[in-house]
Design a protein around this motif. Structure first.
Motif, PDB file in Angstrom:
ATOM      1  N   PRO A   1      -0.704  25.450   7.925  1.00  0.00           N
ATOM      2  CA  PRO A   1      -1.701  24.751   7.115  1.00  0.00           C
ATOM      3  C   PRO A   1      -2.097  25.530   5.851  1.00  0.00           C
ATOM      4  O   PRO A   1      -2.433  24.930   4.842  1.00  0.00           O
ATOM      5  N   ASP A   2      -2.017  26.850   5.930  1.00  0.00           N
ATOM      6  CA  ASP A   2      -2.437  27.621   4.755  1.00  0.00           C
ATOM      7  C   ASP A   2      -1.273  27.917   3.798  1.00  0.00           C
ATOM      8  O   ASP A   2      -1.447  28.573   2.780  1.00  0.00           O
ATOM      9  N   ALA A   3      -0.097  27.425   4.116  1.00  0.00           N
ATOM     10  CA  ALA A   3       1.064  27.671   3.234  1.00  0.00           C
ATOM     11  C   ALA A   3       1.264  26.465   2.318  1.00  0.00           C
ATOM     12  O   ALA A   3       0.803  25.364   2.629  1.00  0.00           O
ATOM     13  N   PRO A   4       1.942  26.650   1.181  1.00  0.00           N
ATOM     14  CA  PRO A   4       2.233  25.492   0.336  1.00  0.00           C
ATOM     15  C   PRO A   4       3.022  24.447   1.128  1.00  0.00           C
ATOM     16  O   PRO A   4       3.763  24.799   2.052  1.00  0.00           O
ATOM     17  N   GLU A   5       2.863  23.184   0.764  1.00  0.00           N
ATOM     18  CA  GLU A   5       3.493  22.119   1.550  1.00  0.00           C
ATOM     19  C   GLU A   5       5.021  22.198   1.536  1.00  0.00           C
ATOM     20  O   GLU A   5       5.683  21.635   2.399  1.00  0.00           O
ATOM     21  N   ASP A   6       5.562  22.872   0.528  1.00  0.00           N
ATOM     22  CA  ASP A   6       7.027  22.963   0.476  1.00  0.00           C
ATOM     23  C   ASP A   6       7.522  24.325   0.953  1.00  0.00           C
ATOM     24  O   ASP A   6       8.630  24.725   0.634  1.00  0.00           O
ATOM     25  N   ALA A   7       6.702  25.033   1.744  1.00  0.00           N
ATOM     26  CA  ALA A   7       7.089  26.387   2.152  1.00  0.00           C
ATOM     27  C   ALA A   7       8.273  26.387   3.103  1.00  0.00           C
ATOM     28  O   ALA A   7       9.128  27.269   3.041  1.00  0.00           O
ATOM     29  N   VAL A   8       8.351  25.403   3.984  1.00  0.00           N
ATOM     30  CA  VAL A   8       9.401  25.411   5.015  1.00  0.00           C
ATOM     31  C   VAL A   8      10.513  24.413   4.691  1.00  0.00           C
ATOM     32  O   VAL A   8      11.687  24.683   4.933  1.00  0.00           O
TER      33      VAL A   8
END
Ligand code: FAD
Length: 604
Positions: free
Chosen positions: A495-502
Motif C-alpha cells: 500500500p505504501d509503494a507506488p502503484e506501478d512498483a510490482v
C-alpha cells in the motif's frame, strides 16, 4: 580489548567477475544494500572471456548497457560453417566488467578490493533462518595491502579482531569463479568429469594468409582443432587444443610451464598450409584445462548461493562461459530483490537452483555434443561413414549457441497450463521481440525496450481488436478488475509503494491504425499508476499491433506469439521469460499465479 569492526549488509557478493558485477549492478539498481569484494588488487586489464551471445545482448540491453558494448565490440554476423541470422559480439571481459562498474558507481557501489574472505558461517538457528529481516550469515573479511601476496593460510593465521571486519549478511553470493572458495566453504561438490582437454588461448594482431581470419571459425584441421574469434580493434583470438600435455592429479595447470610462443607454434602446425607469423606482442594469453562439471547444489539454506563459473565449467567450444554466468546473475537478481523487499518468501529462491541448475546440466550435455561434433571428421554427405556433416555443424551453432532457446521448466513461477492461447510462445522461454506502434502517435517501438530489467512483472494484455464491442468489453472488465481490492494489482502491491512498483501493465490491441484511438482505452490502462489524472495522461502504455506508416515495420506480434482474435494475457517475468498465459476472461488465474509466490500485501 579492541572492538572488531562489525557491519550488516543485505547481500554480500564475493567475486567481481562478470557474474558478481552483473548481480551487484542489478541489485544496486533495485535499491538493495549490496557490497561486493574481490581478492584481486585491480580489475583485469585484458583477456579472459570475450563472446557475447544474442540473448546476453538482450539482457544487457534490458539493463541499458548494450549500446556501449555494441559500439566497442566486434560484431560477428557469420560463422564459417553456418550463417547466423542474429549476431554475436566479442569484446574483452574487462570492457564488459567496466560497464557494470560504471553503472554501479552511479548507485554508490564500488568493488572493494583487494579483500580476502577468511571464514563463512551460516547460523543454524531455525527462527533466524526463517526471519526475512535476520542476518544469519557471518563472514570475516580481511582487507589486504596493495601488493600483499594472497597466501590464505598465512593471512588467516594473522587475522585478529582488530585487523579484520565481521560482516553479517542476509544473503551471500559466491561469484568467485571456477575454484570458488565460497563453494568449498559450503562443502558443495562439483559433479561430472575432469577431462584431459587442455587449451591455449592467445590474443594478438595476426599476420597470416588464412583467408577467414576475420570470421568466427571453428576449424577441425587434420593436425588438430582450433577456433578463430575476431575481436575489437585488429585483435584476433585463437583457441588451440594442446595435445601433448601432462596433467597432474590436482587438475590444475602450471602456467609457468607454458608460453604464448609455444601456443603459436602449435597453431602454426594446425594452420598449415596457410602461414601464421609469430607475433612480437601478445595482448593476452592463457592455458587451461577443461572439466565438464556442475555444482551439486546452487545454494545452502537459500542464504548462501553460488553463481557463474563457481557452479559450472565446460569447454570453450560453445562460447558459453561468460554468457551462462551472467545469465545466472540475471536470474537471481530480481528474486533476491523480491525476497529482501518481503514481497516474496525466501522459497522463491528455490527456483534459482532449479532453473539454473537444470540449465547447467543441459549445457554440459550440449558441451559434450559440441566437443564430439567438433572433434569428429567433417564428411560430405549423410553416409554411414564416421563424422559429422556441414549441416550438423551449422545446426550446432545456429540452434544452440545463441542462448535464445533456454527454457525454464514448470514451477511456482512458470505456469504452463494454457499453451494454446499463445500457440507460438513457449512458456518458460524468453518472450520473443516484436515491433508494435504506440497508439497515441503510431511511433514504432521494440517491445523488448518496454521490458527493462527493473524488477517489475510486465502484464501484457492482448485484447484482440477492440473495435469489436465484445473484445472491448473484456478489456474494460480487466481495467475494472485492477481497481478491485481482490485484483492482483492491489493485492500484491504494497500500500505504501507506488502503484506501478510490482506490475507494469501494457495493452497491445490488434487493429488498423485508422480505427485506433486512445479514447477507446480505459484511463486505468493508459496510465494505471497516475494518481492525478488531471495532469496529462501519459499514453505510452497503449499500443497496437499494426504496420507502421514509414518503414513498414510491425503488425506481426499476434502472429509471432500465435495469439488469436480472442486475445490473451501474457505475464512476462522481470527477467524477460514468459511466466504464464491466461484468457482475457480469467484474470483470476493471473491472481492465482502470483499468489503462488508473492505475499499478499492487503487483507483482501
Ligand atoms: P570469474 O570471471 O572467474 O570471476 C571470479 C572473480 O572472483 C575474480 O575476479 C576473482 O578474482 C574473484 N575471486 C576468486 N576467489 C575469490 C575469493 N576467495 N574472494 C574474493 N574474490 C575471489 N572464458 C572464455 O570463454 N575464454 C577464455 O579464454 C577464458 N579464459 C579464462 C582465463 C582465466 C584465467 C579465467 C579465470 C577464466 C577464463 N575464462 C575464459 C572463463 C570466463 O572468464 C568465465 O566463464 C567468466 O568470466 C565467468 O565469470 P565469473 O564471474 O563467474 O567468474
Amino acid at each position: 580489548t579492541t572492538k572488531s569492526l562489525e557491519s550488516e549488509v543485505d547481500v554480500l557478493v564475493v567475486g567481481a567477475g562478470p557474474t558478481g558485477l552483473l548481480l551487484s549492478f542489478a541489485l544496486a539498481r533495485a535499491g538493495v544494500h549490496v557490497r561486493v569484494i574481490d581478492i584481486k588488487e585491480k580489475r583485469i586489464p585484458t583477456g579472459h572471456a570475450d563472446g557475447i551471445h544474442p540473448r546476453t545482448l538482450e539482457v544487457l540491453q534490458s539493463y541499458g548497457l548494450a549500446d556501449r558494448i555494441l559500439k566497442d565490440g566486434a560484431h560477428i554476423h557469420a560463422i564459417v560453417s553456418a550463417q547466423t541470422r542474429d549476431f554475436n559480439v566479442t569484446l574483452a571481459q574487462s570492457r564488459i566488467e567496466e560497464c557494470f562498474r560504471d553503472g554501479m558507481k552511479e548507485d554508490g557501489v564500488e568493488v572493494e578490493q583487494p579483500v580476502l574472505p577468511i571464514s563463512l558461517e551460516i547460523s543454524d538457528d531455525k527462527i533466524m533462518l526463517q526471519s526475512p529481516t535476520s542476518h544469519p550469515v557471518k563472514v570475516v573479511l580481511k582487507r589486504l595491502k596493495p601488493g600483499e601476496t594472497i597466501d590464505r593460510a598465512t593471512i588467516a593465521s594473522q587475522v585478529t579482531r582488530a585487523n579484520s571486519e565481521v560482516v553479517r549478511a542476509k544473503y551471500v553470493v559466491g561469484a568467485d569463479g571456477a575454484h570458488s572458495w565460497v563453494r568449498q566453504a559450503l562443502g558443495v561438490d562439483m559433479v561430472g568429469e575432469a577431462t584431459n582437454s587442455v587449451w591455449g588461448v592467445v590474443d594478438f594482431v595476426p599476420e597470416t594468409d588464412f583467408p577467414d581470419i576475420r570470421i568466427f571459425c571453428p576449424v577441425n584441421s587434420p593436425h588438430g582443432s582450433f577456433i578463430i574469434v575476431p575481436r575489437e580493434g585488429n585483435l584476433v583470438r585463437i583457441y588451440v587444443q594442446l595435445t601433448e600435455v601432462d596433467v597432474d592429479q590436482t587438475g590444475r595447470l602450471d602456467k609457468s610451464k607454458f608460453s604464448p610462443d609455444e601456443i603459436i607454434k602449435v597453431a602454426q602446425k594446425y594452420f598449415y598450409p596457410d602461414k601464421l607469423a609469430t607475433p612480437k606482442v601478445f595482448d593476452w594469453w592463457t592455458v587451461y584445462i577443461i572439466g565438464q562439471r556442475v555444482a551439486s547444489s546452487y545454494s545452502v539454506t537459500n542464504r548462501v548461493l553460488i553463481a557463474g563459473d563457481a557452479c559450472h565449467t565446460h569447454s570453450p567450444k560453445g562460447g558459453q562461459g561468460m554468457n551462462v554466468s551472467m545469465n545466472d546473475a540475471h536470474n537471481l537478481a530480481w528474486k533476491l530483490a523480491y525476497v529482501l523487499r518481503q514481497w516474496a518468501p525466501t522459497s522463491l529462491l528455490d527456483t534459482y537452483d532449479a532453473e539454473r541448475g537444470n540449465f547447467a546440466k543441459e549445457l554440459i550435455d550440449f558441451d559434450k555434443r559440441c566437443v564430439k561434433v567438433f572433434s569428429a571428421k567433417v564428411k560430405a554427405d549423410d553416409s554411414e561413414a564416421e563424422g559429422v556433416t556441414q549441416g550438423e555443424l551449422a545446426d550446432m551453432y545456429t540452434t544452440h549457441a545463441g542462448g535464445i532457446g533456454i527454457q525454464y521448466h514448470a514451477s511456482m513461477i512458470v505456469n504452463v497450463s494454457n499453451p494454446s492461447l499463445a500457440a507460438n510462445l513457449v512458456i518458460g522461454q524468453r518472450l520473443p521481440p516484436g515491433i508494435i506502434l504506440r497508439m497515441a502517435n503510431f511511433r514504432p517501438l521494440e517491445l523488448h525496450d518496454l521490458l527493462p530489467s527493473d524488477t517489475r512483472f510486465k502484464v501484457l494484455i492482448l485484447p484482440g481488436n477492440i473495435s469489436d464491442p465484445k473484445q472491448k468489453a473484456k478489456l474494460d472488465a480487466i481495467a475494472a478488475h485492477l481497481d478491485q481490492p481482490e485484483g492482483f494489482l492491489k493485492r500484491f502491491t504494497p500500500p505504501d509503494a507506488p502503484e506501478d512498483a510490482v506490475f507494469d501493465i501494457i495493452t497491445i490491441s490488434r487493429m488498423e491504425k485508422t480505427a485506433a484511438s486512445t479514447q477507446m482505452i480505459s484511463p486505468r490502462l493508459l496510465s494505471h499508476w497516475e494518481k492525478y489524472v488531471a495532469v496529462p495522461v501519459s499514453n505510452h502504455q497503449a499500443y497496437i499491433d499494426a504496420e507502421s506508416f514509414g518503414a513498414r515495420v510491425g503488425g506481426n506480434l499476434y502472429a509471432t506469439y500465435g495469439v488469436s482474435n480472442n486475445g490473451a494475457v501474457i505475464i512476462c517475468r522481470p527477467d524477460g521469460y514468459v511466466g504464464m498465459v491466461a484468457t482475457l476472461d480469467d484474470v483470476d488465474a493471473v491472481g492465482e499465479y502470483f499468489s503462488g509466490f508473492l505475499r499478499a500485501q492487503t487483507d483482501a
